[in-house]
Design a protein around this motif. Structure first.
Motif, mmCIF file in Angstrom:
data_model
loop_
_atom_site.group_PDB
_atom_site.id
_atom_site.type_symbol
_atom_site.label_atom_id
_atom_site.label_comp_id
_atom_site.label_asym_id
_atom_site.label_seq_id
_atom_site.Cartn_x
_atom_site.Cartn_y
_atom_site.Cartn_z
ATOM 1 N N LEU A 204 0.927 -1.127 -0.182
ATOM 2 C CA LEU A 204 -0.101 0.031 -0.135
ATOM 3 C C LEU A 204 0.930 1.276 0.105
ATOM 4 N N ARG A 205 1.939 0.976 0.623
ATOM 5 C CA ARG A 205 3.007 2.301 0.793
ATOM 6 C C ARG A 205 3.507 2.832 -0.457
ATOM 7 N N GLN A 206 3.764 1.530 -1.058
ATOM 8 C CA GLN A 206 4.662 1.609 -2.751
ATOM 9 C C GLN A 206 3.688 1.978 -3.583
ATOM 10 N N VAL A 207 2.387 1.595 -3.585
ATOM 11 C CA VAL A 207 1.367 2.104 -4.334
ATOM 12 C C VAL A 207 0.967 3.702 -4.283
ATOM 13 N N TYR A 208 0.708 3.904 -2.921
ATOM 14 C CA TYR A 208 -0.012 5.102 -2.606
ATOM 15 C C TYR A 208 0.820 6.096 -1.906
ATOM 16 N N GLY A 209 2.125 5.925 -1.499
ATOM 17 C CA GLY A 209 3.023 6.691 -0.979
ATOM 18 C C GLY A 209 3.522 6.212 0.383
#
Length: 331
Positions: A204-209
């Motif tokens: 989720l962090r890689q996709v959305y920040g």
């Protein structure tokens, strides 16, 4: 959507090292990657193939609903020029599953030898990668061929993916084949399980920040997907960034009514009058609301109610309650 390769680095590195050994020394290595549907077996294969440069890659899989003899080899041969191969043309055409070829006149053992010879001709003498996707779905003849290829001296990385044998067309034969492949000297064996909550959070962090997902959100998404990468990719594709919102607490109908009136700034006595319940009951509902929404005060709970987390149905219900409260107050 393309999923980041989170949690699979050790498996990717081990397979890359196996290919490097094949490429450097020409010695055959068998690698078996197992896991349930959607755990990222094909993505793992893709990551390895990106490092093979211009090496020969022979890849095939079963037909989904109607497996036929030598499906894997038929897929490999599709569209390839086999002119000059030192194998009987009629047998080669049959292995290609040419519909116009008469019923084969070779024994099963003879066909197996011809199939191995065909793969040898395709590989030549340079290091190659033989990719067998979804071994569990292959026909018995293909399973025999794959096991036979693992026992040859071909300068190849035989890279096999499979769901557990219990999901196979021929469970017992698939189980025996997987055991034979995994038992080869120097074989690489990897089983892919679901991702951990922390790994889901990293995706989720890689996709959305970098600050996109809190541990609570990651945990909630993990529970919805069981950590399955495919299900996670589908969820992200459907819901997008909305997935990052904290899930709404499971409020009862009465708690939603109380919360709506609380957001209007009403005191417990006013809420009790509006809803026709006792003040003590309102106090219990407010206490439950604070616990479920994570609010530390009535004001914070009211702000939560006004923060846009409400669905349209909830808003409509709250509007009706407010109208009822106002009419009772003015009576």
């Amino acid at each position: 959507m393309a999923m980041p390769m989170v949690g699979r680095a050790p498996a990717v590195e081990e397979l890359r090292r196996a290919w490097a050994r094949v490429h450097a020394g020409g010695k055959p290595i068998t690698a078996v990657v197992t896991g349930t549907a959607g755990t990222g077996k094909s993505a793992l294969v893709g990551a390895v193939l990106r490092d093979t440069g211009d090496a020969t890659v022979l890849a095939g899989a079963a037909r989904v609903h109607s497996p036929a003899p030598y499906d894997w080899l038929a897929a490999v041969l599709a569209g390839r020029d086999t002119t000059g191969f030192d194998v009987p043309p009629d047998a080669l055409a049959w292995l290609k599953q040419d519909p116009d070829v008469p019923r084969e006149r070779y024994t099963p053992d003879a066909l197996l030898r011809i199939a191995v010879a065909t793969v040898r001709a395709l590989v030549g003498g340079a290091p190659a990668v033989l990719v067998v996707e979804d071994l569990h779905a292959l026909d018995p003849a293909s399973l025999n061929l794959v096991a036979e290829l693992a026992a040859t001296d071909l300068p190849a990385l035989l890279l096999v993916t499979s769901q557990p044998a219990t999901a196979a067309v021929s469970p017992q034969l698939a189980e025996r084949t997987l055991a034979r492949l995994g038992g080869r000297p120097g074989a690489v064996r990897r089983h892919l399980s679901g991702l951990l909550p922390a790994e889901v959070g990293e995706i989720l962090r890689q996709v959305y920040g970098s600050a996109a997902a809190s541990p609570d959100v990651a945990e909630a998404v993990w529970r919805r997907t069981d950590g399955n990468p495919y299900r996670l990719s589908e969820l992200l594709a459907v819901e997008g960034e909305a997935i990052l919102e904290q899930p709404r607490p499971d409020l009862t109908a009465r708690e939603r009514e109380v919360l709506g009136l609380l957001a209007e700034g009403m005191a417990n006595k006013q809420i009790a009058t509006a809803l026709g319940i006792s003040v003590r009951t309102v106090t219990v509902h407010v206490s439950n609301l604070l616990r479920k929404t994570g609010a530390s005060s009535r004001t914070e709970a009211a702000l939560w109610a006004l923060s846009g987390r409400r669905s349209g149905d909830h808003q409509a219900g709250w509007r009706d309650n407010r109208r009822a409260a106002r009419s009772q107050s003015s009576a």
